[in-house]
Design a protein around this motif. Structure first.
Motif, mmCIF file in Angstrom:
data_model
loop_
_atom_site.group_PDB
_atom_site.id
_atom_site.type_symbol
_atom_site.label_atom_id
_atom_site.label_comp_id
_atom_site.label_asym_id
_atom_site.label_seq_id
_atom_site.Cartn_x
_atom_site.Cartn_y
_atom_site.Cartn_z
ATOM 1 N N ILE A 102 0.859 -1.177 0.000
ATOM 2 C CA ILE A 102 0.000 0.000 0.000
ATOM 3 C C ILE A 102 0.899 1.232 0.000
ATOM 4 C CG2 ILE A 102 -1.724 1.293 1.286
ATOM 5 C CD1 ILE A 102 -2.976 -1.327 2.040
ATOM 6 N N LEU A 103 0.673 2.091 -0.964
ATOM 7 C CA LEU A 103 1.518 3.270 -1.128
ATOM 8 C C LEU A 103 0.973 4.450 -0.342
ATOM 9 C CD1 LEU A 103 2.082 3.012 -4.981
ATOM 10 C CD2 LEU A 103 3.575 2.175 -3.173
ATOM 11 N N LYS A 108 2.986 7.272 -3.263
ATOM 12 C CA LYS A 108 1.616 7.307 -3.786
ATOM 13 C C LYS A 108 1.484 8.424 -4.820
ATOM 14 C CE LYS A 108 -2.895 6.548 -3.825
ATOM 15 N NZ LYS A 108 -3.476 5.447 -4.552
ATOM 16 N N GLY A 109 2.062 9.587 -4.533
ATOM 17 C CA GLY A 109 2.009 10.699 -5.473
ATOM 18 C C GLY A 109 2.666 10.359 -6.801
ATOM 19 N N ILE A 110 3.820 9.714 -6.739
ATOM 20 C CA ILE A 110 4.526 9.320 -7.965
ATOM 21 C C ILE A 110 3.714 8.286 -8.741
ATOM 22 C CG2 ILE A 110 6.581 8.114 -8.823
ATOM 23 C CD1 ILE A 110 8.128 9.565 -6.539
ATOM 24 N N TYR A 111 3.133 7.325 -8.021
ATOM 25 C CA TYR A 111 2.286 6.316 -8.665
ATOM 26 C C TYR A 111 1.108 6.986 -9.381
ATOM 27 C CZ TYR A 111 -1.180 2.655 -9.262
ATOM 28 O OH TYR A 111 -2.122 1.818 -9.798
ATOM 29 N N GLU A 112 0.452 7.934 -8.707
ATOM 30 C CA GLU A 112 -0.691 8.612 -9.307
ATOM 31 C C GLU A 112 -0.279 9.425 -10.537
ATOM 32 O OE1 GLU A 112 -3.841 8.108 -8.712
ATOM 33 O OE2 GLU A 112 -3.409 6.757 -7.045
ATOM 34 N N LEU A 113 0.913 10.020 -10.510
ATOM 35 C CA LEU A 113 1.399 10.734 -11.696
ATOM 36 C C LEU A 113 1.652 9.778 -12.856
ATOM 37 C CD1 LEU A 113 3.782 13.496 -10.306
ATOM 38 C CD2 LEU A 113 1.474 13.746 -11.245
ATOM 39 N N LYS A 114 2.156 8.577 -12.549
ATOM 40 C CA LYS A 114 2.351 7.571 -13.598
ATOM 41 C C LYS A 114 1.014 7.161 -14.204
ATOM 42 C CE LYS A 114 6.651 5.584 -11.833
ATOM 43 N NZ LYS A 114 7.263 4.408 -11.197
ATOM 44 N N MET A 115 0.010 7.008 -13.344
ATOM 45 C CA MET A 115 -1.324 6.655 -13.842
ATOM 46 C C MET A 115 -1.908 7.806 -14.670
ATOM 47 S SD MET A 115 -2.046 3.541 -13.103
ATOM 48 C CE MET A 115 -0.329 3.233 -13.437
ATOM 49 N N PHE A 169 -0.939 17.163 -1.226
ATOM 50 C CA PHE A 169 -1.466 16.748 0.083
ATOM 51 C C PHE A 169 -1.210 15.253 0.273
ATOM 52 C CE2 PHE A 169 -4.305 20.062 -1.648
ATOM 53 C CZ PHE A 169 -4.028 21.075 -0.745
ATOM 54 N N PRO A 170 0.034 14.859 0.466
ATOM 55 C CA PRO A 170 0.331 13.425 0.555
ATOM 56 C C PRO A 170 -0.304 12.774 1.787
ATOM 57 C CG PRO A 170 2.261 14.707 1.145
ATOM 58 C CD PRO A 170 1.211 15.680 0.673
ATOM 59 N N LYS A 171 -0.748 11.555 1.590
ATOM 60 C CA LYS A 171 -1.322 10.760 2.675
ATOM 61 C C LYS A 171 -0.133 10.225 3.483
ATOM 62 C CE LYS A 171 -4.093 6.593 2.879
ATOM 63 N NZ LYS A 171 -4.797 5.634 2.059
#
Length: 176
Positions: A102-103, A108-115, A169-171
């Motif tokens: 779980i990111l 998580k931010g980098i993953y979301e940018l890749k998506m 706003f990183p989790k």
């Protein structure tokens, strides 16, 4: 046209499941790869059916536009969809424990940018196909396709805002 989209989606997942079955149950990596390579042919068939339908005088509908989105998304997300299905197949049918992390935070931010980048890629592919179809079949009666493209444009902007919010706003921790 809707029936062709549904048929293409069903065919896509049947081929993916058959590929996973061949890989893990039949232990045949070559057959699984062959089956996975059929997925772009399903996409190509759907886009050809869309063009033929419109070229034969059908008035463009939302379904025609969705078929184009389907192609863009399938090309941009195809490998990740197969990876997701592979992970689920191993977890559900082979009872292998999940190793998915779980990111949170920057990861998580980098993953979301890749998506988001994949979404932009699918949008560019879809947009090119939209405009090629409109130029090939003529712009008369293609308002629905243009409407779908405009809606997709808004969805992409919203996705961009949400994706960027994971960096702004990183989790901090994993929620339970």
């Amino acid at each position: 046209m809707v029936k062709w989209i549904i048929a293409a989606e069903i065919a896509f997942w049947v081929v993916i499941i058959a590929g996973l079955f061949a890989r893990y149950v039949l232990k045949s990596k070559k057959i699984s790869i062959l089956l996975f390579l059929l997925t772009p042919l399903i996409d190509l068939a759907l886009i050809m059916l869309t063009v033929v339908d419109l070229r034969n005088g059908a008035t463009a509908t939302i379904a025609h536009g969705i078929s184009v989105i389907y192609i863009g998304v399938s090309i941009a997300y195809g490998k990740s969809m197969i990876d997701w299905a592979d992970h689920k197949f191993q977890s559900w049918f082979l009872k292998k424990p999940s190793s998915k992390k779980i990111l949170v935070g920057l990861e998580k931010g980098i993953y979301e940018l890749k998506m988001l980048a994949r979404h932009v890629f699918s949008y560019l592919i879809g947009s090119a196909i939209f405009w090629l179809i409109i130029n090939y079949v003529g712009s008369n009666g293609t308002d629905a396709i243009i409407g779908v493209w405009k809606t997709w444009s808004v969805v992409l902007i919203i996705d961009g805002i949400i994706s960027l919010s994971y960096l702004v706003f990183p989790k901090r921790t994993e929620s339970k």
